[in-house]
Motif scaffolding. Structure first.
Motif, PDB file in Angstrom:
ATOM      1  N   LYS A   1       0.828  -1.227   0.000  1.00  0.00           N
ATOM      2  CA  LYS A   1       0.000   0.000   0.000  1.00  0.00           C
ATOM      3  C   LYS A   1       0.856   1.268   0.000  1.00  0.00           C
ATOM      4  O   LYS A   1       0.570   2.249  -0.670  1.00  0.00           O
ATOM      5  N   LEU A   2       1.982   1.240   0.741  1.00  0.00           N
ATOM      6  CA  LEU A   2       2.848   2.431   0.836  1.00  0.00           C
ATOM      7  C   LEU A   2       4.102   2.281  -0.017  1.00  0.00           C
ATOM      8  O   LEU A   2       5.066   3.012   0.145  1.00  0.00           O
ATOM      9  N   GLY A   3       4.068   1.286  -0.905  1.00  0.00           N
ATOM     10  CA  GLY A   3       5.227   1.065  -1.774  1.00  0.00           C
ATOM     11  C   GLY A   3       5.748  -0.353  -1.635  1.00  0.00           C
ATOM     12  O   GLY A   3       5.321  -1.108  -0.749  1.00  0.00           O
ATOM     13  N   SER A   4       6.725  -0.690  -2.486  1.00  0.00           N
ATOM     14  CA  SER A   4       7.295  -2.051  -2.421  1.00  0.00           C
ATOM     15  C   SER A   4       8.775  -1.918  -2.037  1.00  0.00           C
ATOM     16  O   SER A   4       9.100  -1.879  -0.851  1.00  0.00           O
ATOM     17  N   VAL A   5       9.629  -1.742  -3.038  1.00  0.00           N
ATOM     18  CA  VAL A   5      11.060  -1.606  -2.723  1.00  0.00           C
ATOM     19  C   VAL A   5      11.392  -0.265  -2.078  1.00  0.00           C
ATOM     20  O   VAL A   5      12.473  -0.082  -1.524  1.00  0.00           O
TER      21      VAL A   5
ATOM     22  N   ALA B   1      17.630  -1.669  -3.838  1.00  0.00           N
ATOM     23  CA  ALA B   1      16.982  -2.872  -4.383  1.00  0.00           C
ATOM     24  C   ALA B   1      17.460  -3.143  -5.808  1.00  0.00           C
ATOM     25  O   ALA B   1      17.775  -4.283  -6.171  1.00  0.00           O
ATOM     26  N   LEU B   2      17.529  -2.097  -6.598  1.00  0.00           N
ATOM     27  CA  LEU B   2      17.960  -2.284  -7.997  1.00  0.00           C
ATOM     28  C   LEU B   2      19.389  -2.824  -8.055  1.00  0.00           C
ATOM     29  O   LEU B   2      19.710  -3.691  -8.880  1.00  0.00           O
TER      30      LEU B   2
ATOM     31  N   ARG C   1      10.076  -4.094   2.133  1.00  0.00           N
ATOM     32  CA  ARG C   1      11.094  -3.972   1.084  1.00  0.00           C
ATOM     33  C   ARG C   1      11.734  -5.333   0.820  1.00  0.00           C
ATOM     34  O   ARG C   1      11.998  -5.725  -0.308  1.00  0.00           O
ATOM     35  N   ARG C   2      11.964  -6.090   1.863  1.00  0.00           N
ATOM     36  CA  ARG C   2      12.583  -7.417   1.724  1.00  0.00           C
ATOM     37  C   ARG C   2      11.646  -8.348   0.947  1.00  0.00           C
ATOM     38  O   ARG C   2      12.084  -9.066   0.047  1.00  0.00           O
ATOM     39  N   LYS C   3      10.372  -8.283   1.277  1.00  0.00           N
ATOM     40  CA  LYS C   3       9.387  -9.122   0.557  1.00  0.00           C
ATOM     41  C   LYS C   3       9.402  -8.797  -0.935  1.00  0.00           C
ATOM     42  O   LYS C   3       9.407  -9.687  -1.779  1.00  0.00           O
ATOM     43  N   ALA C   4       9.443  -7.514  -1.252  1.00  0.00           N
ATOM     44  CA  ALA C   4       9.440  -7.103  -2.670  1.00  0.00           C
ATOM     45  C   ALA C   4      10.722  -7.559  -3.359  1.00  0.00           C
ATOM     46  O   ALA C   4      10.684  -8.089  -4.475  1.00  0.00           O
ATOM     47  N   LEU C   5      11.842  -7.401  -2.680  1.00  0.00           N
ATOM     48  CA  LEU C   5      13.119  -7.815  -3.266  1.00  0.00           C
ATOM     49  C   LEU C   5      13.154  -9.328  -3.477  1.00  0.00           C
ATOM     50  O   LEU C   5      13.631  -9.813  -4.503  1.00  0.00           O
ATOM     51  N   ASP C   6      12.594 -10.050  -2.548  1.00  0.00           N
ATOM     52  CA  ASP C   6      12.527 -11.518  -2.702  1.00  0.00           C
ATOM     53  C   ASP C   6      11.741 -11.879  -3.966  1.00  0.00           C
ATOM     54  O   ASP C   6      12.103 -12.784  -4.711  1.00  0.00           O
ATOM     55  N   HIS C   7      10.685 -11.133  -4.228  1.00  0.00           N
ATOM     56  CA  HIS C   7       9.887 -11.395  -5.441  1.00  0.00           C
ATOM     57  C   HIS C   7      10.723 -11.106  -6.693  1.00  0.00           C
ATOM     58  O   HIS C   7      10.707 -11.872  -7.664  1.00  0.00           O
TER      59      HIS C   7
END
Ligand code: AOS
Ligand code: ZN
Ligand code: ZN
Length: 388
Positions: free
Chosen positions: A102-106, A162-163, A114-120
């Protein structure tokens, strides 16, 4: 003027990547109108993509979207594609639909999100290893809705972190394609809002990081062909997400809203050598066909890209350069407009016949009876994620 044999050769070798999600029920922002006969799984999406390739001869690559195309065996899916004369293209990550985002991913303020998004994203690279895909397509819906909501610069630091992690995970033959979008779903700031932001991050990351130009992702009136010419010159144009827009990211058939703009974009591509496979520019469609039949809409989109490309190839480069050097404004414009005003449908019909194809891909598709068969056979097509 490019000699006709060379024009035909370029048109025959062009490759246009179709998106798996365009075959399923999907829409951009509002109601998704389900259609009978849509694919029930990624395999049936490939069955439909094979019909587009069969009719056009230039669309053998299919982009996947994770998790919408999640399967247990990605290598097996690549094999299924190969049996149909297809290869799997870009892997599109999705860090825009989970409630956690909701407030962003990475760029989210919470390191756990952020970790969840990076794992994806890392999962998507692993899928690329299995499918043999070259490209990871990254579009971040990340942004804020209100001034003060979050620290704009800190979000750029989080994005860069993340990038960088994903970039370091990429194999030697893999790339990350960073896509920008002016707004939506965020309304005050978007963390990758424009080509400059995407370019700056890709420049820092290195040669395997490139920019994706989605033609629906700009403010009205933006000169997209300038962006294309600049990125090509910098060797930072990873590819396109082609579609049409009238007002926002409408994901309509490419070339349907402004065929002249599509021609001007393709003119810069041709002039900048972007049609050469070595430059690695990916010509991807990124569209949703909510009220129109999906497979014919994708075929029409492929034909629209082919027509714009053919016109661009017909530009008399010598005459144009001479007029430009001489400051002959009207002549230079006339040279470009002569190409744009050329009806290239007979040329493309000839090219298709030389490829052993029907001169009219839509007529060819209609004659297969595929549209009727899938309605009869596929009851309960899946509801895709995007806009569902
Ligand atoms: C979203 O608006 C972007 O155009 C994305 O490229 C695209 O819709 C997405 O990749 C599909 O997952
Ligand atoms: Zn896109
Ligand atoms: Zn978009």
């Amino acid at each position: 003027m490019t000699e006709l044999p060379a024009v035909k050769a370029a048109l025959k070798s062009q490759r246009i990547e179709t998106p798996s999600w365009a075959y399923g029920n999907s829409g951009t922002r509002f109601k998704v109108f389900a259609q009978a006969g849509v694919p029930r799984d990624p395999y049936e999406k490939l069955d439909d993509a094979a019909r587009v390739q069969e009719a056009t001869g230039v669309a053998p690559v299919v982009a996947l979207h994770i998790p919408w195309d999640k399967v247990d065996d990605y290598a097996g899916l690549a094999g299924y594609a190969a049996e149909r004369g297809l290869t799997l293209g870009a892997i599109n990550a999705n860090v825009f639909q989970d409630d956690d985002y909701k407030l962003g991913s990475v760029t989210h303020p919470d390191p756990a999100v952020r970790r969840k998004a990076l794992d994806h994203l890392m999962e998507c690279v692993a899928i690329m290893d299995a499918t043999g895909s070259r490209d990871l397509k990254l579009w971040f819906a990340d942004g804020t809705n209100y001034p003060g909501q979050d620290d704009i610069a800190a979000r750029q630091d989080r994005l860069a972190e993340a990038l960088t992690a994903v970039y370091e995970r990429l194999g030697d033959d893999q790339r990350m394609l960073l896509e920008y979008k002016l707004f939506e779903p965020a309304f005050y700031t978007t963390d990758v809002p424009d080509w400059g932001t995407a370019y700056a991050h890709c420049l820092k990351l290195g040669p395997k990081a490139q920019v994706v130009v989605d033609t629906g992702h700009h403010a009205p009136g933006t000169n997209i062909e300038f962006i294309v010419a600049f990125l090509l010159r910098e060797r930072k144009l990873g590819g396109f997400d082609f579609n049409s827009r009238f007002y926002a990211d409408d994901d309509l058939m490419v070339g349907a809203a402004d065929p002249f703009q599509l021609f001007r974009i393709m003119h810069e591509v041709v002039r900048g050598g972007g049609l050469e496979p070595a430059t690695g520019v990916a010509f991807m469609l990124d569209q949703c066909h909510n009220i129109e039949a999906k497979i014919p809409a994708i075929i029409r989109s492929v034909m629209n890209v082919q027509e714009a490309t053919a016109k661009a190839l017909l530009v008399d480069a010598g005459a144009l350069a001479a007029a430009q050097r001489g400051g002959d404004v009207l002549e230079a414009n006339a040279v470009l407009m002569d190409a744009y005003n050329t009806d290239v449908r007979p040329l493309l019909a000839e090219v298709r016949q030389e490829q052993g194809l029907h001169p009219d891909p839509l007529a060819a598709y209609r004659a297969t009876g595929h549209a009727e068969r899938i309605v009869a056979e596929r009851v309960g097509g899946e509801q895709a994620g995007w806009g569902a």
